[in-house]
Design a protein around this motif. Structure first.
Motif, mmCIF file in Angstrom:
data_model
loop_
_atom_site.group_PDB
_atom_site.id
_atom_site.type_symbol
_atom_site.label_atom_id
_atom_site.label_comp_id
_atom_site.label_asym_id
_atom_site.label_seq_id
_atom_site.Cartn_x
_atom_site.Cartn_y
_atom_site.Cartn_z
ATOM 1 N N ALA A 245 -52.309 -43.300 37.087
ATOM 2 C CA ALA A 245 -50.998 -42.672 37.295
ATOM 3 C C ALA A 245 -50.609 -42.723 38.766
ATOM 4 N N ALA A 246 -51.547 -42.400 39.650
ATOM 5 C CA ALA A 246 -51.248 -42.416 41.081
ATOM 6 C C ALA A 246 -50.931 -43.834 41.563
ATOM 7 N N MET A 247 -51.692 -44.820 41.096
ATOM 8 C CA MET A 247 -51.427 -46.211 41.492
ATOM 9 C C MET A 247 -50.075 -46.687 40.968
ATOM 10 N N THR A 248 -49.747 -46.286 39.761
ATOM 11 C CA THR A 248 -48.456 -46.661 39.188
ATOM 12 C C THR A 248 -47.317 -46.066 40.008
ATOM 13 N N VAL A 249 -47.450 -44.797 40.384
ATOM 14 C CA VAL A 249 -46.414 -44.160 41.197
ATOM 15 C C VAL A 249 -46.333 -44.821 42.576
ATOM 16 N N ALA A 250 -47.462 -45.223 43.146
ATOM 17 C CA ALA A 250 -47.441 -45.899 44.447
ATOM 18 C C ALA A 250 -46.624 -47.185 44.365
ATOM 19 N N HIS A 251 -46.811 -47.943 43.304
ATOM 20 C CA HIS A 251 -46.057 -49.194 43.145
ATOM 21 C C HIS A 251 -44.603 -48.923 42.772
ATOM 22 N N TYR A 252 -44.354 -47.913 41.943
ATOM 23 C CA TYR A 252 -42.987 -47.525 41.615
ATOM 24 C C TYR A 252 -42.243 -47.111 42.884
ATOM 25 N N LEU A 253 -42.887 -46.293 43.721
ATOM 26 C CA LEU A 253 -42.247 -45.842 44.963
ATOM 27 C C LEU A 253 -41.860 -47.029 45.839
ATOM 28 N N ASP A 254 -42.770 -47.974 45.992
ATOM 29 C CA ASP A 254 -42.486 -49.165 46.794
ATOM 30 C C ASP A 254 -41.256 -49.893 46.255
ATOM 31 N N ALA A 255 -41.224 -50.138 44.947
ATOM 32 C CA ALA A 255 -40.097 -50.849 44.340
ATOM 33 C C ALA A 255 -38.810 -50.022 44.422
ATOM 34 N N ALA A 256 -38.910 -48.711 44.178
ATOM 35 C CA ALA A 256 -37.729 -47.850 44.204
ATOM 36 C C ALA A 256 -37.107 -47.809 45.597
ATOM 37 N N LEU A 257 -37.943 -47.668 46.619
ATOM 38 C CA LEU A 257 -37.409 -47.616 47.987
ATOM 39 C C LEU A 257 -36.768 -48.944 48.372
ATOM 40 N N LYS A 258 -37.397 -50.059 47.976
ATOM 41 C CA LYS A 258 -36.819 -51.375 48.270
ATOM 42 C C LYS A 258 -35.492 -51.573 47.543
ATOM 43 N N ALA A 259 -35.339 -50.953 46.376
ATOM 44 C CA ALA A 259 -34.104 -51.068 45.590
ATOM 45 C C ALA A 259 -33.036 -50.072 46.035
ATOM 46 N N GLY A 260 -33.372 -49.226 47.007
ATOM 47 C CA GLY A 260 -32.400 -48.272 47.514
ATOM 48 C C GLY A 260 -32.229 -47.028 46.658
ATOM 49 N N ILE A 261 -33.184 -46.747 45.803
ATOM 50 C CA ILE A 261 -33.105 -45.549 44.964
ATOM 51 C C ILE A 261 -33.324 -44.326 45.845
ATOM 52 N N ARG A 262 -32.465 -43.330 45.657
ATOM 53 C CA ARG A 262 -32.503 -42.122 46.485
ATOM 54 C C ARG A 262 -33.695 -41.237 46.134
ATOM 55 N N HIS A 263 -34.116 -40.438 47.110
ATOM 56 C CA HIS A 263 -35.267 -39.545 46.935
ATOM 57 C C HIS A 263 -35.088 -38.606 45.747
ATOM 58 N N ASN A 264 -33.898 -38.063 45.570
ATOM 59 C CA ASN A 264 -33.705 -37.119 44.457
ATOM 60 C C ASN A 264 -33.856 -37.817 43.105
ATOM 61 N N GLN A 265 -33.505 -39.086 43.030
ATOM 62 C CA GLN A 265 -33.697 -39.842 41.789
ATOM 63 C C GLN A 265 -35.183 -40.099 41.542
#
Length: 136
Positions: A18-38
């Motif tokens: 779960a933690a590794m998945t979130v680490a990779h999701y965070l990387d992709a989300a930030l690169k895609a410009g997804i906001r912190h609240n999302q």
């Protein structure tokens, strides 16, 4: 006790995944410009639908910047400090990529929790998963 590795049992392995998945999701989300609240909405939804009780994501200095709920906390940067959270400093320095703590009373409220953390994919940071002992 704190260990490193991918987990000694099924629960720990699930928490590491779960933690590794979130680490990779965070990387992709930030690169895609997804906001912190999302991002926090996604983390909260995972908590609602799983055996995970909480997620915490820090910046390079160990300050929580994202989570499944509001939290004003900074992880120690010295892995030898007296804090329960001190072993996770090894994730900031890069000396470890996974840290697993045995279930123990939390300093915050005394509830029995187990914490697993992984290093950030995008930058030095801690991605921590917590599960209450009574969580499914």
């Amino acid at each position: 006790m704190t260990t490193v590795g991918l987990g000694r049992n099924k629960r720990e392995k699930m928490m590491v995944a779960a933690a590794m998945t979130v680490a990779h999701y965070l990387d992709a989300a930030l690169k895609a410009g997804i906001r912190h609240n999302q991002i926090e909405t996604v983390l909260a939804a995972i908590v609602q639908r799983s055996g995970i009780s909480e997620f915490w994501i820090t910046d390079e200095q160990g300050r929580i910047i994202l989570g499944s709920e509001e939290m004003d906390f900074a992880f120690p940067t010295d892995p030898d400090s007296e804090s329960q959270a001190a072993p996770f400093a090894a994730l900031l320095s890069g000396s470890e990529t996974v840290v697993i703590q045995d279930p123990a009373p939390r300093e915050l409220d005394g509830r029995i929790f187990q914490y697993v953390g992984v290093a950030g994919v995008d930058s030095p940071r801690i991605i921590q998963v917590g599960a209450a002992a009574d969580a499914a």
